[in-house]
Design a protein around this motif. Structure first.
Motif, short mmCIF file in Angstrom:
data_model
loop_
_atom_site.label_atom_id
_atom_site.label_comp_id
_atom_site.label_asym_id
_atom_site.label_seq_id
_atom_site.Cartn_x
_atom_site.Cartn_y
_atom_site.Cartn_z
N ALA A 111 0.85 -1.19 0.00
CA ALA A 111 0.00 0.00 0.00
C ALA A 111 0.89 1.24 0.00
O ALA A 111 1.83 1.32 0.78
CB ALA A 111 -0.92 0.00 1.22
N LEU A 112 0.58 2.18 -0.89
CA LEU A 112 1.35 3.42 -1.00
C LEU A 112 0.38 4.59 -1.02
O LEU A 112 -0.63 4.57 -1.74
CB LEU A 112 2.19 3.46 -2.28
N LEU A 113 0.67 5.61 -0.23
CA LEU A 113 -0.08 6.85 -0.24
C LEU A 113 0.81 7.92 -0.84
O LEU A 113 1.86 8.26 -0.28
CB LEU A 113 -0.52 7.25 1.17
N MET A 114 0.40 8.46 -1.99
CA MET A 114 1.25 9.34 -2.78
C MET A 114 0.59 10.68 -3.06
O MET A 114 -0.62 10.84 -2.91
CB MET A 114 1.59 8.66 -4.12
N GLU A 115 1.42 11.60 -3.49
CA GLU A 115 0.97 12.88 -3.99
C GLU A 115 0.00 12.67 -5.15
O GLU A 115 0.20 11.79 -5.99
CB GLU A 115 2.19 13.66 -4.48
N ARG A 116 -1.07 13.48 -5.20
CA ARG A 116 -1.91 13.47 -6.39
C ARG A 116 -1.32 14.47 -7.38
O ARG A 116 -1.41 15.69 -7.18
CB ARG A 116 -3.36 13.82 -6.06
N VAL A 117 -0.67 13.94 -8.39
CA VAL A 117 0.00 14.79 -9.37
C VAL A 117 -1.05 15.49 -10.22
O VAL A 117 -1.94 14.86 -10.78
CB VAL A 117 0.93 13.93 -10.26
N GLN A 118 -0.93 16.80 -10.29
CA GLN A 118 -1.89 17.60 -11.06
C GLN A 118 -1.16 18.35 -12.18
O GLN A 118 -0.09 18.88 -11.94
CB GLN A 118 -2.60 18.61 -10.14
N PRO A 119 -1.70 18.41 -13.39
CA PRO A 119 -2.95 17.77 -13.82
C PRO A 119 -2.86 16.27 -14.03
O PRO A 119 -3.87 15.60 -14.21
CB PRO A 119 -3.26 18.49 -15.14
N GLY A 120 -1.66 15.72 -14.06
CA GLY A 120 -1.52 14.27 -14.07
C GLY A 120 -1.81 13.59 -15.38
O GLY A 120 -2.17 12.40 -15.40
N VAL A 121 -1.66 14.31 -16.50
CA VAL A 121 -1.90 13.70 -17.82
C VAL A 121 -0.68 12.86 -18.20
O VAL A 121 0.45 13.37 -18.19
CB VAL A 121 -2.16 14.78 -18.88
N PRO A 122 -0.85 11.59 -18.57
CA PRO A 122 0.31 10.78 -18.95
C PRO A 122 0.96 11.31 -20.22
O PRO A 122 0.29 11.83 -21.12
CB PRO A 122 -0.30 9.39 -19.20
N LEU A 123 2.27 11.17 -20.28
CA LEU A 123 3.01 11.56 -21.48
C LEU A 123 2.47 10.85 -22.71
O LEU A 123 2.51 11.40 -23.82
CB LEU A 123 4.50 11.24 -21.29
N ALA A 124 1.95 9.65 -22.53
CA ALA A 124 1.39 8.88 -23.65
C ALA A 124 0.20 9.57 -24.30
O ALA A 124 -0.17 9.26 -25.44
CB ALA A 124 0.96 7.49 -23.18
N SER A 125 -0.41 10.53 -23.59
CA SER A 125 -1.60 11.21 -24.11
C SER A 125 -1.31 12.61 -24.62
O SER A 125 -2.24 13.34 -24.96
CB SER A 125 -2.67 11.29 -23.02
N CYS A 126 -0.06 13.02 -24.67
CA CYS A 126 0.25 14.37 -25.11
C CYS A 126 1.61 14.41 -25.80
O CYS A 126 2.42 13.48 -25.65
CB CYS A 126 0.21 15.37 -23.96
N LEU A 127 1.84 15.44 -26.55
CA LEU A 127 3.08 15.69 -27.27
C LEU A 127 3.28 14.71 -28.43
O LEU A 127 2.68 13.63 -28.47
CB LEU A 127 4.31 15.65 -26.35
N THR A 128 4.13 15.08 -29.35
CA THR A 128 4.50 14.20 -30.45
C THR A 128 5.58 13.22 -29.95
O THR A 128 6.20 13.45 -28.91
CB THR A 128 5.07 15.00 -31.63
N TRP A 129 5.83 12.18 -30.73
CA TRP A 129 6.84 11.21 -30.30
C TRP A 129 8.22 11.84 -30.14
O TRP A 129 8.90 11.57 -29.14
CB TRP A 129 6.88 10.02 -31.24
N PRO A 130 8.69 12.68 -31.08
CA PRO A 130 10.01 13.28 -30.85
C PRO A 130 10.07 14.10 -29.56
O PRO A 130 11.09 14.09 -28.85
CB PRO A 130 10.20 14.17 -32.09
N GLU A 131 8.97 14.79 -29.22
CA GLU A 131 8.96 15.55 -27.97
C GLU A 131 8.94 14.61 -26.76
O GLU A 131 9.54 14.90 -25.72
CB GLU A 131 7.73 16.47 -27.94
N ARG A 132 8.27 13.47 -26.90
CA ARG A 132 8.27 12.49 -25.81
C ARG A 132 9.68 11.96 -25.57
O ARG A 132 10.06 11.69 -24.42
CB ARG A 132 7.33 11.33 -26.14
N ASP A 133 10.46 11.79 -26.64
CA ASP A 133 11.85 11.37 -26.48
C ASP A 133 12.58 12.33 -25.55
O ASP A 133 13.32 11.92 -24.64
CB ASP A 133 12.58 11.37 -27.83
#
Length: 347
Positions: A111-133
């Protein structure tokens, strides 16, 4: 296992857990409602609907603490790969990971209690692939800290858990103590689990053995036998021969495990599977998630990631060949990339 219509903290089971096939995981899921309820009560948390589709081996949901603070609770099946997740997050606090406030492990449950990262959008859902690199390489650079530096700190801090664990039996800190602020490194040198991170060579040997069995059973064969033998041999050899700086590795830094953050650090990492060893390994999962680029020109892809992450090009190519052979029977494009790398003379 938990019935499809069973409720966990008053909410339906997320799709990721519904799809579980591993018999041990399915057996663990049968007790998940009670496990979550017990942690919520003891840690004085109120659960909101879990994230969807969610992970494949953990129930993860936003929660509120007794004083109204927003956090994220992860109740996970503590399988072998994820054994040291909490210890790794503690070691990296303040270096580009979500803040960890409390953690404990009992038996096969973590069990882990963690920070709620905001806005918390995964890299997989934003930016182009070269920018993700570029983002992935930048995150890895922040996390690349010599093991000796991670293990240095106060002489006698208390471990940041809430009860003796089944694994260590170590008495833990007073649960009423103030947790570290989200961007403040947590004390960690007194936590014995930090001294038990496993070497990357152990993981690679385990995975190479599993891959050899899968490929021996594959009909038709995905790769020539000579390439399978060479690639899996390389997968075992590379971590053992590494004589450079030993660093704590994420090993699963894919675009779903890097989240947008509205603080000074724009991107934060979650869900590590820590091992110690060669930093070249940590760019591989990003490349395996690279889709068509992995197949079209894997050598150029490896060179780009090596340059961005400050790594050796030749060694990164060799690691990519080895990993693509190891993943050939499981990951789309891995076999094709291995064939292309071998044809281009990567050895």
């Amino acid at each position: 296992m938990t019935a499809p219509d069973a409720l966990v903290a008053g909410h339906p089971l997320p799709e990721g857990l519904r799809a579980a096939e591993d018999p041990a995981l399915r057996a663990w899921l049968a007790g998940l409602p009670a496990l979550v309820a017990e942690v919520l009560e003891r840690w004085e948390l109120t659960a909101l609907p879990p994230f969807r589709p969610g992970g494949s081996s953990a129930w993860v949901a936003p929660v509120r603490t007794a004083d109204g603070a927003e956090r994220v609770l992860k109740v996970a099946w503590a399988h072998e790969e994820s054994r040291d997740e909490a210890a790794g997050m503690r070691a990296w606090q303040g270096r580009g990971v979500a803040a960890l406030f409390r953690s404990e492990r009992s038996g096969n449950t973590a069990a882990l209690l963690m920070e709620r990262v905001q806005p918390g959008v995964p890299l997989a859902s934003c930016l182009t692939w070269p920018e993700r690199d570029e983002v992935t390489a930048a995150v890895l650079r922040r996390l690349r800290v010599p093991v000796e530096e991670l293990l240095s700190g106060d002489d006698d801090p208390a471990p940041d858990c809430d009860a003796p664990t089944a694994d260590s039996g170590v008495p833990c800190a007073d649960p009423s103590a103030t947790a570290p602020s989200p961007r403040t490194p947590a004390p960690h040198s007194g936590d014995p689990t930090l001294f038990s991170f496993r070497p990357l060579a152990d993981m690679c040997a385990w995975w190479a053995d599993s891959a050899a069995r899968r490929q021996a059973e594959a009909v038709p064969s995905l790769l020539p036998p000579g390439l399978v033998e060479h690639g899996l041999g390389l997968f075992r050899e590379l971590p053992r021969e590494w004589d450079g700086e030993q660093v704590l590795l994420v090993t699963d830094l894919n675009p779903g495990n890097i989240l947008t953050h509205d603080g000074p650090e724009r991107w934060l990492m979650i869900d590590p599977k820590p091992y110690i060893g060669d930093p070249h390994y940590d760019v591989l999962q990003h490349m395996l998630n690279g889709g068509e680029r992995l197949v079209a020109d894997p050598e150029a892809f490896a060179d780009r990631m090596a340059d961005l992450a400050g790594l050796d090009r030749r060694r990164t190519r060799r690691w990519l060949l080895a990993r693509c052979v190891q993943e050939a029977a499981q990951f789309d494009g891995a076999a094709s990339a291995a064939l292309r790398l071998a044809a281009d003379g990567v050895e």
